[in-house]
Design a protein around this motif. Sequence first.
Motif, PDB file in Angstrom:
ATOM      1  N   PHE A  75       0.839  -1.201   0.000  1.00  0.00           N
ATOM      2  CA  PHE A  75       0.000   0.000   0.000  1.00  0.00           C
ATOM      3  C   PHE A  75       0.879   1.259   0.000  1.00  0.00           C
ATOM      4  O   PHE A  75       0.566   2.245  -0.654  1.00  0.00           O
ATOM      5  N   VAL A  83       2.718   1.268  -3.915  1.00  0.00           N
ATOM      6  CA  VAL A  83       2.009   1.144  -5.194  1.00  0.00           C
ATOM      7  C   VAL A  83       1.625   2.537  -5.708  1.00  0.00           C
ATOM      8  O   VAL A  83       1.440   3.466  -4.933  1.00  0.00           O
ATOM      9  N   SER A  91      -0.816   3.315 -13.576  1.00  0.00           N
ATOM     10  CA  SER A  91      -0.809   2.037 -12.872  1.00  0.00           C
ATOM     11  C   SER A  91       0.480   1.290 -13.196  1.00  0.00           C
ATOM     12  O   SER A  91       1.161   1.585 -14.183  1.00  0.00           O
ATOM     13  N   LEU A  99      -1.635  -7.346  -3.631  1.00  0.00           N
ATOM     14  CA  LEU A  99      -2.357  -6.366  -4.455  1.00  0.00           C
ATOM     15  C   LEU A  99      -3.815  -6.779  -4.638  1.00  0.00           C
ATOM     16  O   LEU A  99      -4.723  -5.942  -4.546  1.00  0.00           O
ATOM     17  N   ARG A 110      -7.139  -4.901  -3.447  1.00  0.00           N
ATOM     18  CA  ARG A 110      -8.222  -4.621  -4.405  1.00  0.00           C
ATOM     19  C   ARG A 110      -9.569  -5.016  -3.806  1.00  0.00           C
ATOM     20  O   ARG A 110     -10.536  -4.264  -3.874  1.00  0.00           O
ATOM     21  N   VAL A 132      -7.271  -0.506  -3.929  1.00  0.00           N
ATOM     22  CA  VAL A 132      -6.424  -0.661  -5.119  1.00  0.00           C
ATOM     23  C   VAL A 132      -7.338  -1.077  -6.260  1.00  0.00           C
ATOM     24  O   VAL A 132      -8.308  -1.807  -6.055  1.00  0.00           O
ATOM     25  N   PHE A 175      -1.672  -2.059 -11.455  1.00  0.00           N
ATOM     26  CA  PHE A 175      -2.380  -1.673 -10.244  1.00  0.00           C
ATOM     27  C   PHE A 175      -2.060  -0.238  -9.850  1.00  0.00           C
ATOM     28  O   PHE A 175      -0.988   0.278 -10.146  1.00  0.00           O
ATOM     29  N   ARG A 176      -3.027   0.380  -9.146  1.00  0.00           N
ATOM     30  CA  ARG A 176      -2.807   1.678  -8.523  1.00  0.00           C
ATOM     31  C   ARG A 176      -3.859   1.853  -7.436  1.00  0.00           C
ATOM     32  O   ARG A 176      -4.891   1.181  -7.427  1.00  0.00           O
ATOM     33  N   LEU A 177      -3.586   2.767  -6.534  1.00  0.00           N
ATOM     34  CA  LEU A 177      -4.527   3.047  -5.460  1.00  0.00           C
ATOM     35  C   LEU A 177      -5.802   3.669  -6.011  1.00  0.00           C
ATOM     36  O   LEU A 177      -5.763   4.372  -7.023  1.00  0.00           O
ATOM     37  N   THR A 178      -6.889   3.450  -5.325  1.00  0.00           N
ATOM     38  CA  THR A 178      -8.146   4.117  -5.665  1.00  0.00           C
ATOM     39  C   THR A 178      -8.364   5.332  -4.772  1.00  0.00           C
ATOM     40  O   THR A 178      -9.269   6.119  -5.014  1.00  0.00           O
TER      41      THR A 178
END
Length: 166
Positions: free
Chosen positions: A95, A98, A105, A132, A136, A141, A151-154
């Motif tokens: 976390f 990322v 992403s 990851l 999610r 994520v 992937f990337r943070l939301t």
Amino acid sequence: MTLSDEARDRLADLVELQPTKNAELQERWGLDSGSEVHQYLENELKDYYYRDDNSLIRATAEAADLVDVEPGVESGEGGGVPEVIRVPELQRQVFAVVAGPDDDSESVVSVLNKLREEFGIDPEAEAVRSALQSLRRKGVVEVVYRAVPTFRLTVARDEVDVRVSD
């Protein structure tokens, strides 16, 4: 075992807060003592919880399925973005590194390289992928499909309190 609405709500709290202690459930449920929590657990939820090796209270897999709550997630007002997530150390580290919600992403290998650089650890790529995917499922994520899943943070990192559970 059929659960009352109150028992179902309290079971959802247990799933959300796990791993937890009597005192945390006592506060959440508005009970007077840890003893009352223990009595409630034994009388109403005995089939849906257990104590781990550290005497922390955890929900069974059946409990999580029954209430459809992601373990270790406390949602904010009106649902949506979690305010608190309880995760193992590797997920906390993932976390932390990322890509953010406004960044491009990145692949599992990219996250793995950041973990090596930032924390001096070298987990297996599959462990990073699993971390990851767990993040999610907790809603923090997202997956962006390109040639490979990325992937990337939301959410912004400072919007979520990440606590280590293991």
